[in-house]
Design a protein around this motif. Structure first.
Motif, mmCIF file in Angstrom:
data_model
loop_
_atom_site.group_PDB
_atom_site.id
_atom_site.type_symbol
_atom_site.label_atom_id
_atom_site.label_comp_id
_atom_site.label_asym_id
_atom_site.label_seq_id
_atom_site.Cartn_x
_atom_site.Cartn_y
_atom_site.Cartn_z
ATOM 1 N N LEU A 11 0.887 -1.158 0.000
ATOM 2 C CA LEU A 11 0.000 0.000 0.000
ATOM 3 C C LEU A 11 0.928 1.212 0.000
ATOM 4 C CD1 LEU A 11 -2.937 1.033 0.293
ATOM 5 C CD2 LEU A 11 -2.510 1.112 2.759
ATOM 6 N N LEU A 12 0.767 2.075 -0.997
ATOM 7 C CA LEU A 12 1.568 3.290 -1.124
ATOM 8 C C LEU A 12 0.647 4.454 -0.810
ATOM 9 C CD1 LEU A 12 3.255 2.157 -4.439
ATOM 10 C CD2 LEU A 12 4.252 2.070 -2.145
ATOM 11 N N ARG A 13 0.925 5.111 0.309
ATOM 12 C CA ARG A 13 0.006 6.130 0.829
ATOM 13 C C ARG A 13 0.774 7.345 1.321
ATOM 14 N NH1 ARG A 13 0.968 6.255 5.984
ATOM 15 N NH2 ARG A 13 1.505 4.404 7.173
ATOM 16 N N PRO A 14 0.063 8.463 1.486
ATOM 17 C CA PRO A 14 0.726 9.675 1.980
ATOM 18 C C PRO A 14 1.352 9.487 3.368
ATOM 19 C CG PRO A 14 -1.409 10.212 1.048
ATOM 20 C CD PRO A 14 -1.341 8.711 1.133
ATOM 21 N N PHE A 15 2.396 10.255 3.613
ATOM 22 C CA PHE A 15 3.064 10.253 4.912
ATOM 23 C C PHE A 15 2.104 10.744 5.986
ATOM 24 C CE2 PHE A 15 6.808 9.817 2.494
ATOM 25 C CZ PHE A 15 7.909 9.661 3.315
ATOM 26 N N GLU A 16 2.200 10.139 7.161
ATOM 27 C CA GLU A 16 1.497 10.588 8.362
ATOM 28 C C GLU A 16 2.522 10.735 9.477
ATOM 29 O OE1 GLU A 16 -1.624 11.437 8.461
ATOM 30 O OE2 GLU A 16 -2.249 10.640 6.525
ATOM 31 N N ILE A 63 2.001 16.126 -5.568
ATOM 32 C CA ILE A 63 2.664 14.819 -5.530
ATOM 33 C C ILE A 63 3.825 14.902 -4.558
ATOM 34 C CG2 ILE A 63 4.363 15.167 -7.378
ATOM 35 C CD1 ILE A 63 2.090 12.080 -6.966
ATOM 36 N N GLY A 64 4.346 13.774 -4.155
ATOM 37 C CA GLY A 64 5.495 13.685 -3.265
ATOM 38 C C GLY A 64 5.764 12.223 -2.962
ATOM 39 N N ARG A 65 6.795 11.957 -2.198
ATOM 40 C CA ARG A 65 7.098 10.578 -1.813
ATOM 41 C C ARG A 65 5.950 10.030 -0.967
ATOM 42 N NH1 ARG A 65 11.188 10.526 -5.506
ATOM 43 N NH2 ARG A 65 13.088 11.443 -4.720
ATOM 44 N N PHE A 66 5.719 8.726 -1.069
ATOM 45 C CA PHE A 66 4.662 8.067 -0.309
ATOM 46 C C PHE A 66 5.262 6.954 0.540
ATOM 47 C CE2 PHE A 66 0.189 8.723 -2.167
ATOM 48 C CZ PHE A 66 0.434 10.030 -2.500
ATOM 49 N N VAL A 67 4.658 6.722 1.690
ATOM 50 C CA VAL A 67 5.049 5.616 2.558
ATOM 51 C C VAL A 67 4.742 4.301 1.837
ATOM 52 C CG1 VAL A 67 4.316 4.377 4.645
ATOM 53 C CG2 VAL A 67 4.834 6.808 4.752
ATOM 54 N N ALA A 68 5.655 3.345 1.985
ATOM 55 C CA ALA A 68 5.428 1.978 1.498
ATOM 56 C C ALA A 68 5.130 1.110 2.716
ATOM 57 C CB ALA A 68 6.660 1.470 0.761
ATOM 58 N N GLU A 69 3.925 0.551 2.712
ATOM 59 C CA GLU A 69 3.456 -0.266 3.826
ATOM 60 C C GLU A 69 3.081 -1.640 3.280
ATOM 61 O OE1 GLU A 69 -0.798 -0.016 5.791
ATOM 62 O OE2 GLU A 69 0.499 1.565 6.596
ATOM 63 N N THR A 70 3.510 -2.704 3.960
ATOM 64 C CA THR A 70 3.133 -4.041 3.496
ATOM 65 C C THR A 70 1.657 -4.271 3.788
ATOM 66 O OG1 THR A 70 3.777 -5.098 5.567
ATOM 67 C CG2 THR A 70 5.448 -4.986 3.829
ATOM 68 N N LYS A 71 0.970 -4.898 2.838
ATOM 69 C CA LYS A 71 -0.452 -5.152 3.019
ATOM 70 C C LYS A 71 -0.708 -6.198 4.102
ATOM 71 C CE LYS A 71 -2.383 -4.207 -1.534
ATOM 72 N NZ LYS A 71 -3.009 -4.861 -2.702
ATOM 73 N N ASP A 72 0.149 -7.213 4.162
ATOM 74 C CA ASP A 72 -0.127 -8.309 5.095
ATOM 75 C C ASP A 72 0.143 -7.946 6.553
ATOM 76 O OD1 ASP A 72 2.616 -8.250 4.707
ATOM 77 O OD2 ASP A 72 2.844 -10.418 4.453
ATOM 78 N N THR A 73 1.233 -7.239 6.826
ATOM 79 C CA THR A 73 1.579 -6.927 8.221
ATOM 80 C C THR A 73 1.334 -5.469 8.602
ATOM 81 O OG1 THR A 73 3.874 -6.363 7.704
ATOM 82 C CG2 THR A 73 3.390 -8.700 8.188
ATOM 83 N N LYS A 74 1.050 -4.619 7.620
ATOM 84 C CA LYS A 74 0.865 -3.175 7.839
ATOM 85 C C LYS A 74 2.150 -2.504 8.320
ATOM 86 C CE LYS A 74 -3.573 -3.420 6.981
ATOM 87 N NZ LYS A 74 -3.834 -3.634 5.589
ATOM 88 N N GLU A 75 3.296 -3.130 8.090
ATOM 89 C CA GLU A 75 4.584 -2.570 8.492
ATOM 90 C C GLU A 75 5.024 -1.504 7.491
ATOM 91 O OE1 GLU A 75 9.209 -3.973 9.231
ATOM 92 O OE2 GLU A 75 7.813 -5.352 8.289
ATOM 93 N N VAL A 76 5.458 -0.362 8.004
ATOM 94 C CA VAL A 76 6.037 0.679 7.164
ATOM 95 C C VAL A 76 7.477 0.263 6.890
ATOM 96 C CG1 VAL A 76 6.754 3.094 7.052
ATOM 97 C CG2 VAL A 76 4.532 2.488 8.041
ATOM 98 N N ILE A 77 7.784 0.030 5.600
ATOM 99 C CA ILE A 77 9.121 -0.449 5.236
ATOM 100 C C ILE A 77 9.960 0.626 4.549
ATOM 101 C CG2 ILE A 77 8.404 -2.861 5.123
ATOM 102 C CD1 ILE A 77 8.423 -2.531 2.008
#
Length: 175
Positions: A11-16, A63-77
């Motif tokens: 999941l590629l989503r905006p930074f929080e 636009i800007g860089r987005f957080v990469a989060e794994t779908k299965d574990t929800k870990e921000v990688i």
């Protein structure tokens, strides 16, 4: 920013601001900074400043860089995404750059390539960007391989922030 991209595993989503600890774990690792020409972060406040900056880019440039989060574990990688560069780099200004940075324990698993494909396709097909650029340290074999697999062509080599980099370009042939 309302945009989210999905791949098979990411999941590629905006930074929080809630991403700060995971991003600090990544950016405080000296190995992550080996090819970047800068020092690892030493204070989490530096991550807060970075998140503020990226969120400002969303508003200013859409636009800007987005957080990469794994779908299965929800870990921000890490992060993967586009950035509109307004400062001069390698004799270019006002251009779109594709980039990625991942936690060391996520290297070599195809995440950067998977996320970069999604952003490349979004940039070319949805945003209708004419030309997409990227840089990678000449010694960073993994990053150079990813950019080449994306279809990017090496244009030249240059020095940026004391780093010897390859400059890549991808022209949108669909518009």
């Amino acid at each position: 920013m309302n945009l989210t991209l999905e791949t098979k595993r990411l999941l590629l989503r905006p930074f929080e601001f809630s991403d700060a600890e995971a991003l600090f774990a990544m950016d405080s690792n000296p190995n992550v900074h080996l090819y970047l020409g800068n020092a690892p972060l030493t204070k989490i406040e530096q991550v807060h400043d970075y998140i503020t900056s990226v969120r400002s880019q969303y508003e200013q440039n859409g636009i800007g860089r987005f957080v990469a989060e794994t779908k299965d574990t929800k870990e921000v990688i890490g992060w993967i995404g586009l950035k509109f560069i307004t400062e001069e780099e390698n004799n270019h200004i006002d251009f779109y750059d594709i980039g990625y940075r991942l936690r060391e324990n996520s290297w070599g698993q195809g995440y950067a390539y998977e996320g970069a494909i999604a952003w490349r396709d979004y940039a070319l097909n949805e945003m209708k960007i004419n030309t997409l650029y990227a840089t990678a340290h000449v010694d960073n074999a993994g990053s150079n391989r990813i950019l080449q697999k994306l279809g990017m062509q090496k244009e030249n080599e240059y020095v940026s922030q004391g780093c010897h980099c390859n400059w890549y370009k991808l022209t949108n042939n669909t518009i």
